[in-house]
Design a protein around this motif. Structure first.
Motif, mmCIF file in Angstrom:
data_model
loop_
_atom_site.group_PDB
_atom_site.id
_atom_site.type_symbol
_atom_site.label_atom_id
_atom_site.label_comp_id
_atom_site.label_asym_id
_atom_site.label_seq_id
_atom_site.Cartn_x
_atom_site.Cartn_y
_atom_site.Cartn_z
ATOM 1 N N MET A 121 0.845 -1.215 0.000
ATOM 2 C CA MET A 121 0.000 0.000 0.000
ATOM 3 C C MET A 121 0.870 1.250 0.000
ATOM 4 N N LEU A 122 1.886 1.241 0.873
ATOM 5 C CA LEU A 122 2.787 2.387 0.970
ATOM 6 C C LEU A 122 3.550 2.548 -0.345
ATOM 7 N N LEU A 123 3.977 1.402 -0.868
ATOM 8 C CA LEU A 123 4.729 1.391 -2.120
ATOM 9 C C LEU A 123 3.894 2.026 -3.237
ATOM 10 N N PHE A 124 2.643 1.650 -3.257
ATOM 11 C CA PHE A 124 1.734 2.145 -4.282
ATOM 12 C C PHE A 124 1.565 3.659 -4.181
ATOM 13 N N GLU A 125 1.402 4.128 -2.926
ATOM 14 C CA GLU A 125 1.222 5.564 -2.715
ATOM 15 C C GLU A 125 2.463 6.337 -3.135
ATOM 16 N N THR A 126 3.626 5.783 -2.794
ATOM 17 C CA THR A 126 4.878 6.441 -3.159
ATOM 18 C C THR A 126 4.987 6.535 -4.674
ATOM 19 N N PHE A 127 4.585 5.459 -5.334
ATOM 20 C CA PHE A 127 4.634 5.392 -6.787
ATOM 21 C C PHE A 127 3.764 6.485 -7.414
#
Lengths: 148, 156
Positions: free
Chosen positions: B1-7
């Motif tokens: 989820m965090l990875l996605f937001e950062t992306f």
């Protein structure tokens, strides 16, 4: 002898395809314009009519963003007999238009614009319909036939 | 989820940077002749872009002492009332600076649309192409372009 004018048979307008796009910021205007152009090209609308449709849409989109705080646009390909056309429905949940008659006049603007958006969009399209309730929002429908 | 937001955040930053960059590069003011400036506009004219266009143009008028500016809108896909309003403002500002502004590159479909919209551009000099705007500018500056009748031999 036939008296009176014979009424043209009313033909149903059928919707062939539907597509809804959310419009929240100014960048969405370009996206939507391109989408409308794609649809118009697909039904073989002429360049002048394409430009008229896109300009009318652009006016209504700007109104929607400026006064309605964004909203959504429904793009439909419609057909009536042998005619094809594009119908656009813009709806927002903004403050609404208190005086529609005034808003449809040339040169009337509550902002600082030229006040040609709504009357101009009406002149550029074949069919135009505006519904608005103060406090609930505004729905504007325009229809442009491919060779209308 | 965090990875996605950062992306997503990363992509948004890229887009914002590109928007700024496009705004920067897409408004060059060209000196086509002594005293004549040309400004080709490509893409949609919104409020922020008009601001940049106007600033660049007015600055360049001061720097070069030009008396004629040509705004070429052949690259503008649609002229709605907002774009027209921005154009009118730019022309008025140029006139205040003592220069004449010509709008060129009005395509047939744009002309028809503008008329239907009810926009009055009659007190602005408009031309269909950049070439005709340039020849008008030459006439105003009393310049003449002609074929030389004979090639002098000393130059060869």
């Amino acid at each position: 002898m036939i008296t009176g004018t014979r009424k043209k048979p009313m033909m149903m307008i059928l919707s062939l395809s539907k597509d809804t796009i959310q419009v929240q910021k100014e960048q969405d205007v370009v996206l939507l314009r391109n989408r409308i152009r794609e649809v118009a090209v697909k039904i073989k609308m002429g360049l002048v009519n394409q430009t008229k449709l896109i300009t009318a849409a652009s006016e209504l989109l700007r109104n929607m963003l400026r006064y309605g705080g964004g909203g959504k646009c429904l793009i439909e390909v419609v057909t009536r007999g042998r005619d094809n056309g594009v119908r656009l429905t813009f709806s927002d949940q903004g403050p609404g238009i208190p005086d529609i008659a005034a808003a449809m006049q040339d040169g009337f603007s509550t902002g600082k614009s030229l006040g040609l958006g709504l009357p101009g969009a009406k002149r550029l399209s074949n069919e135009f319909d505006l519904k608005s309730k103060p406090g609930e929002g505004t729905v504007v429908m325009i229809l442009k036939w491919a060779n209308g | 989820m965090l990875l996605f937001e950062t992306f997503i955040k990363g992509r948004e930053e890229v887009i914002l940077r590109q928007t700024d960059e496009i705004a920067e590069i897409s408004t060059p003011v060209i000196r086509v002749w002594d005293g004549i400036l040309a400004l080709p506009i490509i893409g949609t004219l919104d409020s922020s872009r008009t601001q940049i266009v106007m600033e660049n143009l007015l600055q360049e008028i001061v720097e070069t002492g030009s008396s004629i500016a040509i705004l070429d809108i052949s690259g503008v896909p649609a002229v709605d009332s907002l774009v027209a309003q921005h154009l009118i403002k730019t022309v008025s500002a140029t006139r205040l600076m003592g220069a004449e502004c010509i709008i060129s590159g009005i395509r047939p479909e744009i002309a028809q649309t503008v008329v239907h919209l009810g926009i009055d551009l009659s007190n602005i000099i408009t031309k269909a192409s950049l070439a005709s705007a340039l020849s008008y500018a030459f006439r105003v500056l009393r310049l003449e372009v002609r074929k030389s009748s004979a090639i002098s031999k000393t130059n060869l």
